[in-house]
Enzyme design. Structure first.
Site, PDB file in Angstrom:
ATOM      1  N   TRP A 134      50.192  42.079  38.914  1.00  0.00           N
ATOM      2  CA  TRP A 134      51.647  43.160  39.150  1.00  0.00           C
ATOM      3  C   TRP A 134      50.739  44.662  39.333  1.00  0.00           C
ATOM      4  O   TRP A 134      51.967  45.672  39.131  1.00  0.00           O
ATOM      5  CB  TRP A 134      52.517  42.871  37.444  1.00  0.00           C
ATOM      6  CG  TRP A 134      51.288  43.232  36.991  1.00  0.00           C
ATOM      7  CD1 TRP A 134      50.848  41.637  36.270  1.00  0.00           C
ATOM      8  CD2 TRP A 134      50.955  44.283  36.047  1.00  0.00           C
ATOM      9  NE1 TRP A 134      50.165  41.880  34.855  1.00  0.00           N
ATOM     10  CE2 TRP A 134      49.731  43.543  34.368  1.00  0.00           C
ATOM     11  CE3 TRP A 134      50.534  45.934  35.614  1.00  0.00           C
ATOM     12  CZ2 TRP A 134      49.342  44.195  34.172  1.00  0.00           C
ATOM     13  CZ3 TRP A 134      50.148  46.497  34.661  1.00  0.00           C
ATOM     14  CH2 TRP A 134      49.369  45.498  34.416  1.00  0.00           C
ATOM     15  N   ASN A 135      49.508  44.738  38.839  1.00  0.00           N
ATOM     16  CA  ASN A 135      49.536  46.493  38.653  1.00  0.00           C
ATOM     17  C   ASN A 135      49.488  46.770  40.124  1.00  0.00           C
ATOM     18  O   ASN A 135      49.525  48.306  39.840  1.00  0.00           O
ATOM     19  CB  ASN A 135      47.876  46.817  38.116  1.00  0.00           C
ATOM     20  CG  ASN A 135      46.773  45.377  38.917  1.00  0.00           C
ATOM     21  OD1 ASN A 135      46.973  44.661  39.323  1.00  0.00           O
ATOM     22  ND2 ASN A 135      45.801  46.371  38.819  1.00  0.00           N
ATOM     23  N   GLU A 233      39.518  37.588  42.754  1.00  0.00           N
ATOM     24  CA  GLU A 233      39.403  38.991  43.086  1.00  0.00           C
ATOM     25  C   GLU A 233      40.103  39.030  41.200  1.00  0.00           C
ATOM     26  O   GLU A 233      41.356  39.059  40.830  1.00  0.00           O
ATOM     27  CB  GLU A 233      40.605  40.308  43.895  1.00  0.00           C
ATOM     28  CG  GLU A 233      40.058  41.449  43.495  1.00  0.00           C
ATOM     29  CD  GLU A 233      40.928  42.575  44.524  1.00  0.00           C
ATOM     30  OE1 GLU A 233      41.085  43.256  43.507  1.00  0.00           O
ATOM     31  OE2 GLU A 233      41.282  41.584  44.872  1.00  0.00           O
ATOM     32  N   LEU A 234      38.480  39.230  40.520  1.00  0.00           N
ATOM     33  CA  LEU A 234      39.110  39.175  39.371  1.00  0.00           C
ATOM     34  C   LEU A 234      38.751  40.379  38.428  1.00  0.00           C
ATOM     35  O   LEU A 234      39.285  41.421  39.268  1.00  0.00           O
ATOM     36  CB  LEU A 234      38.422  37.778  38.812  1.00  0.00           C
ATOM     37  CG  LEU A 234      38.397  36.729  39.441  1.00  0.00           C
ATOM     38  CD1 LEU A 234      37.399  35.419  39.244  1.00  0.00           C
ATOM     39  CD2 LEU A 234      39.467  36.667  39.637  1.00  0.00           C
ATOM     40  N   CYS A 267      41.464  46.667  38.038  1.00  0.00           N
ATOM     41  CA  CYS A 267      40.678  45.646  37.692  1.00  0.00           C
ATOM     42  C   CYS A 267      39.347  46.835  38.278  1.00  0.00           C
ATOM     43  O   CYS A 267      38.152  46.745  37.815  1.00  0.00           O
ATOM     44  CB  CYS A 267      40.436  45.125  38.502  1.00  0.00           C
ATOM     45  SG  CYS A 267      40.540  45.469  40.446  1.00  0.00           S
ATOM     46  N   GLU A 367      37.157  43.265  29.422  1.00  0.00           N
ATOM     47  CA  GLU A 367      37.977  43.922  30.323  1.00  0.00           C
ATOM     48  C   GLU A 367      39.484  44.606  28.691  1.00  0.00           C
ATOM     49  O   GLU A 367      39.934  43.802  28.593  1.00  0.00           O
ATOM     50  CB  GLU A 367      38.292  43.875  31.052  1.00  0.00           C
ATOM     51  CG  GLU A 367      39.282  44.822  31.962  1.00  0.00           C
ATOM     52  CD  GLU A 367      39.576  43.857  33.167  1.00  0.00           C
ATOM     53  OE1 GLU A 367      39.671  44.512  34.057  1.00  0.00           O
ATOM     54  OE2 GLU A 367      40.138  42.314  32.724  1.00  0.00           O
TER      55      GLU A 367
END
Length: 466
Positions: A134-135, A233-234, A267, A367
């Site tokens: 969502w970011n 993609e974390l 991220c 994070e």
């Protein structure tokens, strides 16, 4: 039994959208549609035709940046001053991928030999499941959607429940641009067990996932019963190192932007700051000066720099990280200019400057995904690099220096997929976007971003001997 997915506004805390989530019984018709579309689309629409559709779709997307940007603001809270730019940047990213698609997808000839003809072709995989966050929903979606579609695949787009309309808009825009029905489908899914069952279906030929490390591990586990490519993609815990040779005021402004833009919900935002002892106190003072010019407030106000974080749960996690740092010796230096914004609600989290941080603090090891600027003093380049590499994550890292040669030398020592000098928080479309360590697996963007959506087929022909 149909499930209802509700989107909660981070601005008001009210429910603003609902969608019907898929159940396992919905999978067969969705997958049959995608497979049927694939069986024709790859043959009826060669690369040139697919390129024309993508080109037109990007033009349509660009023309709607203001209305789509406002919708991003309403659904996830980023200020309206910035959200139309996400759509415009997604278009530019898509245009680059379109430009290089002919080169990226062309045949590779074999060695020349009389009497033989050999080449390698990049064939589409089939039905690709794209699960995106969502970011930065348009930017993240474009990373996979454009190369997968240009390669000739059909796609299921699974948006975040926080921004459910993004996939719907993209399906509509691409069909308006001439894409056959069924090539793109939106799949709303609000729970991990159901999504995991979809991932495990044999009709799914590839999975592209963007989200948390925990989510990525769950997707990887769900796909483990068969051989299928999984792109992940974390998260990131991205460090920045400020050398003593910089213009300190300039560096402070850049670091604040890299750490708190989008309320730190990226991220690749800066999550840890290491500053050389010679400029440490001056840097902290300059960060305070920069923060005094920021406004936390209503994201629909064009003068607002920072809106709410995405949820009350996110706000609680950020508060826990701050409390842990303070309990373990950090100093809070945030200027008192954000009280009016904080009064708007729990999700309106002010950017926090934390000085004298240490490696054991949660804010330096995990994070946070929030607008925090945790700063630690270092005595040398070597100490800074060692601390930067002391992480299970490795998405990006940045060095800030007037000595570009030394900066470049340090980049060779840093363990991350993208390393910067005097820049941060920017996935460049011509470079491979890839995570090291637990930050991910696979590549998006650049010419290499097409590779997870194709498989190689070698052709070997020998002249008929008669």
């Amino acid at each position: 039994m149909t499930t209802t997915i509700t989107t909660i506004s981070p601005i008001s805390g009210a429910a603003i959208l609902t969608r019907s989530g898929v159940t396992e019984s919905d999978f067969p018709p969705i997958l049959a549609t995608a497979q049927k579309a694939f069986s024709t689309f790859r043959h009826t629409h060669p690369l040139a035709a697919r390129q024309q559709i993508v080109k037109k779709a990007l033009q349509i997307l660009a023309s709607r940046s203001d209305e789509l940007g406002k919708e991003i603001t309403e659904q996830m809270g980023r200020p309206i001053a910035y959200t139309p730019k996400e759509v415009a940047t997604a278009v530019k990213r898509g245009e680059y991928l379109l430009k290089v698609s002919g080169e990226a997808l062309k045949d590779t000839p074999g060695e020349v030999e009389e009497g033989f003809k050999r080449w390698i072709r990049k064939e589409p995989l089939g039905v690709v499941l794209v699960v995106f966050a969502w970011n930065y929903p348009y930017l993240i979606l474009v990373n996979s959607l454009i190369p997968a579609l240009l390669a000739g695949n059909t796609l299921l787009l699974k948006p975040s429940p926080q921004t459910p309309t993004i996939a719907e808009h993209m399906v509509s825009i691409f069909e308006e641009a001439g894409l056959p029905s069924g090539v793109l489908q939106t799949v709303h899914c609000g729970d991990l067990p159901t999504l995991s069952k979809l991932v495990a279906r044999p009709e799914i030929a590839s999975i592209a996932f963007t989200g948390s490390v925990a989510g990525g591990l769950a997707i990887q586990q769900a796909a483990s019963s068969r051989i299928v490519p999984v792109g992940l993609e974390l998260g990131g815990n991205d460090p920045a190192y400020i050398r003593a040779d910089v213009d300190v005021a300039w560096a402070a402004a850049e670091i604040v932007d890299g750490a708190v833009f989008n309320s730190g919900q990226s991220c690749c935002s800066i999550e840890r700051v290491y500053v050389h002892a010679d400029i440490y106190n001056q840097f902290l003072a300059e960060v305070v000066n920069v923060l005094e010019g920021y406004k936390l407030g209503d994201p629909l106000d064009a003068a607002t720099h920072l809106g709410p974080v995405v949820s009350a749960r996110s706000a609680s996690t950020i508060a826990e990280h701050v409390a842990d740092a303070l309990a373990n010796g950090a100093r809070l230096l945030t200027p008192d200019v954000f009280s009016a914004g904080q009064a708007l609600g729990q999700t309106f989290v002010r950017p926090e400057l934390l000085a004298d941080c240490t490696p054991s603090m949660r804010v330096m090891r995990e994070e946070t995904f929030g607008p925090l600027i945790p700063v630690q003093k270092v005595a040398s380049d070597a100490e800074a690099v060692a601390l930067m590499n002391d992480s299970s994550l490795g998405l990006t890292a940045s060095v800030w220096t007037s000595d570009l040669a030394t900066g470049e030398e340090l980049l060779h020592l840093i363990e991350a997929g993208t390393v910067f000098v005097n820049r941060c928080d920017y996935p460049s479309p011509d470079l491979a976007w890839t995570g090291w360590k637990d930050s991910g697996r696979g590549v998006t963007l650049s010419r290499f971003g097409f590779e997870q959506f194709v498989r190689l087929k070698s052709f070997h022909l020998k002249d008929y001997p008669k």
